[in-house]
Design an enzyme around this catalytic site. Structure first.
Site, PDB file in Angstrom:
ATOM      1  N   TYR A 212     106.938  74.901  83.769  1.00  0.00           N
ATOM      2  CA  TYR A 212     108.183  74.708  84.532  1.00  0.00           C
ATOM      3  C   TYR A 212     109.092  73.757  83.765  1.00  0.00           C
ATOM      4  CZ  TYR A 212     108.465  77.005  89.029  1.00  0.00           C
ATOM      5  OH  TYR A 212     108.649  77.931  90.014  1.00  0.00           O
TER       6      TYR A 212
ATOM      7  N   GLU B 248     112.748  73.082  84.732  1.00  0.00           N
ATOM      8  CA  GLU B 248     114.092  72.973  85.321  1.00  0.00           C
ATOM      9  C   GLU B 248     114.891  71.869  84.644  1.00  0.00           C
ATOM     10  OE1 GLU B 248     111.584  73.412  87.929  1.00  0.00           O
ATOM     11  OE2 GLU B 248     112.670  74.328  89.629  1.00  0.00           O
TER      12      GLU B 248
ATOM     13  N   ASP C 278     132.282  90.145  78.455  1.00  0.00           N
ATOM     14  CA  ASP C 278     130.899  90.573  78.673  1.00  0.00           C
ATOM     15  C   ASP C 278     130.571  91.551  77.553  1.00  0.00           C
ATOM     16  OD1 ASP C 278     128.610  91.922  79.383  1.00  0.00           O
ATOM     17  OD2 ASP C 278     129.103  92.022  81.523  1.00  0.00           O
TER      18      ASP C 278
ATOM     19  N   THR D 268     123.781  89.911  77.239  1.00  0.00           N
ATOM     20  CA  THR D 268     122.337  90.021  77.447  1.00  0.00           C
ATOM     21  C   THR D 268     121.694  90.014  76.072  1.00  0.00           C
ATOM     22  OG1 THR D 268     122.534  92.423  77.548  1.00  0.00           O
ATOM     23  CG2 THR D 268     122.442  91.251  79.648  1.00  0.00           C
TER      24      THR D 268
ATOM     25  N   LYS E 128     119.743  94.339  74.505  1.00  0.00           N
ATOM     26  CA  LYS E 128     120.380  95.618  74.154  1.00  0.00           C
ATOM     27  C   LYS E 128     120.488  95.707  72.628  1.00  0.00           C
ATOM     28  CE  LYS E 128     122.693  96.123  78.627  1.00  0.00           C
ATOM     29  NZ  LYS E 128     122.884  94.848  79.343  1.00  0.00           N
TER      30      LYS E 128
ATOM     31  N   ARG F  15     114.317  90.580  77.631  1.00  0.00           N
ATOM     32  CA  ARG F  15     115.295  90.707  78.712  1.00  0.00           C
ATOM     33  C   ARG F  15     115.768  89.322  79.128  1.00  0.00           C
ATOM     34  NH1 ARG F  15     114.867  95.892  79.810  1.00  0.00           N
ATOM     35  NH2 ARG F  15     116.623  95.754  81.227  1.00  0.00           N
TER      36      ARG F  15
END
Ligand code: DSN
Length: 447
Positions: A56, A58, A201, A227, A230, A236
């Protein structure tokens, strides 16, 4: 290889492994033409399937809410530094889970709920998150949409007129089914005229931008979202960048993006994904990545030409990026589903897609979208694009006369009969064999 054999997983869950192996074979022996999909270098599986998934983290490097992040800090900082170096931007956030939440973070950093935003209409090649009515972006924000002209190019005059009339807070340029290059410079002039933030984008075309095959948004926009799975060939995930132009407009923009991603929207970052993003960026900095980007576009142009030579109509009569849209309206409206399903059965994967001014609906659109990033990753070239075009047209010829009825209640019955017919179709069976043979000549992971 462990990622093909899955021996340890098979010991704990053989049922799951059976399903995963079917998917491994599907990817290996079919032609992947969905333009938003790609195949990662298998080296990245070692980052994605690593112990980093246990942590974790954060917060951000050196500002975490949990202990034990000294090495994760180094990994995340490595990914950030590589983004800054590749794109020449002063700020990057690499924690976005994927494109849609990353775009949501862009809204949170720049707008308040109810503010007016402007984006490229989904049926014209935009994206759900650019203000489409069924997405958060069209629900929580007041959205105005622009379109493409009949020739397939963005109607920049409409963009200017709508911007002047509506004074949006945020303008999007970018999308997921646009076959021309995004005109960043024209958009920047319009955004400046109305004082809007301009966000690009570039999820679909990042790899092409890095390769120098698509114009670069960095000098023209304030924020860039991409992203990573692609044309970049990574895991991902998503990256949000702020440019020098963006910081000049709002010196706090980088901090606002960070706060929007966490704690605004997401929880702990996926550190195993961050590591794989870092590795994908390292590969994208190599010279052969430029060659890869060039070949994607060459292949797309070859595929488009070969389809048109065989009588297919393409939106905008071609492409200058990695994707194209076959306009199936010469055969009637709403034919995309028949073509997608018949090609799927033949081992050629693409997706039904709306075309500009589609006479049918988004669920039964009149086009199909296809592209070349994934087949280029497995080494195919122009010669193979011509073979693939021939296969696609053979299958379309078999199913182009099926009609989707206007009456909703009759559709299930038509589709049932259609699915029974294509299962028995000899041409589709032959094409499937040809697809498998072609794939064996260009092995993916089973080398
Ligand atoms: N789903 C992606 C695509 O296929 O283009 C966009 O989010």
């Amino acid at each position: 290889m462990w990622y093909l054999e899955l021996e340890n997983l098979a010991k704990v869950d053989p049922e799951l492994v059976e399903m995963m192996k079917k998917e491994i074979d599907r990817q290996e022996y079919s032609l992947e033409l969905i333009p938003s999909e790609n195949f990662v270098n298998p080296a990245l599986f070692e980052a994605m399937g690593s112990v980093l998934t246990n942590k974790y983290s954060e917060g951000y490097p050196r500002k975490r809410y949990y202990g034990g992040n000294q090495f994760v800090d180094m990994i995340e900082q490595l990914a950030i530094d590589r983004v800054k170096k590749i794109f020449g931007v002063p700020y990057a956030n690499v924690q976005g889970y994927s494109g849609s939440p990353a775009n949501f973070a862009v809204y949170m950093a720049t707008c308040k709920p109810g503010d007016l935003i402007m984006g490229h209409a989904l049926p014209d090649g935009g994206h759900l998150t650019h203000g489409w009515k069924t997405s958060f972006s069209g629900i929580f924000y007041n959205s105005v949409q622009y379109h493409v002209k009949q020739d397939g190019y963005i109607d920049i005059e409409e963009v200017r007129r709508l911007a002047l009339e509506n004074k949006p807070k945020l303008i999007w340029v970018g999308g997921s089914a646009y076959v021309r290059q995004f005109p960043f410079e024209e958009f920047s002039k319009i955004a400046d005229e109305v004082g809007a933030y301009l966000a690009a984008d570039v999820a679909h075309v990042t790899g092409l931008i890095i390769a120098g095959e698509h114009s670069n948004p960095v000098p023209y926009v304030d924020i860039i979202m991409t992203t990573t799975h692609k044309t970049l060939r990574g895991p991902r995930g998503a990256i949000i960048m702020v440019t020098e132009r963006g910081l000049k407009k709002d010196p706090l923009l980088g901090e606002k993006i960070d706060k929007a991603v966490f704690p605004g929207l997401q929880g702990g970052p996926h550190d195993h994904t961050t590591a794989a993003i870092a590795a994908a960026l390292n590969l994208a900095m190599k010279d052969d990545f430029k060659e890869y980007g060039r070949q994607i576009v060459k292949n797309a142009k070859a595929l488009a030409d070969s389809l048109m030579k065989r009588g297919m109509k393409l939106v905008s009569d071609g492409t200058e990026v990695h994707l194209m849209l076959i306009d199936l309206t010469p055969f009637g409206k709403g034919k995309g589903i028949f073509v997608q399903e018949a090609l799927d059965l033949a081992g050629i994967t693409l997706n039904k897609n709306t075309i500009p001014a589609d006479p049918s609906s988004p669920f039964y659109p009149s086009g199909v979208r296809l592209g070349t990033p994934a087949v280029t990753s497995r080494g195919m070239r122009e010669e193979e694009m011509d073979i693939i075009a021939g296969m696609i047209v053979r299958v379309i010829d078999e199913v182009k006369n099926y009609e989707m009825p206007d009456e909703k209640e009759k559709r299930a019955e038509v589709l049932k009969k259609f699915r029974e017919d294509i299962e028995k179709n000899e041409v589709i069976k032959e094409v499937k064999q040809d697809v498998v043979e072609l794939c064996k000549r260009f092995p993916l992971y089973k080398k």
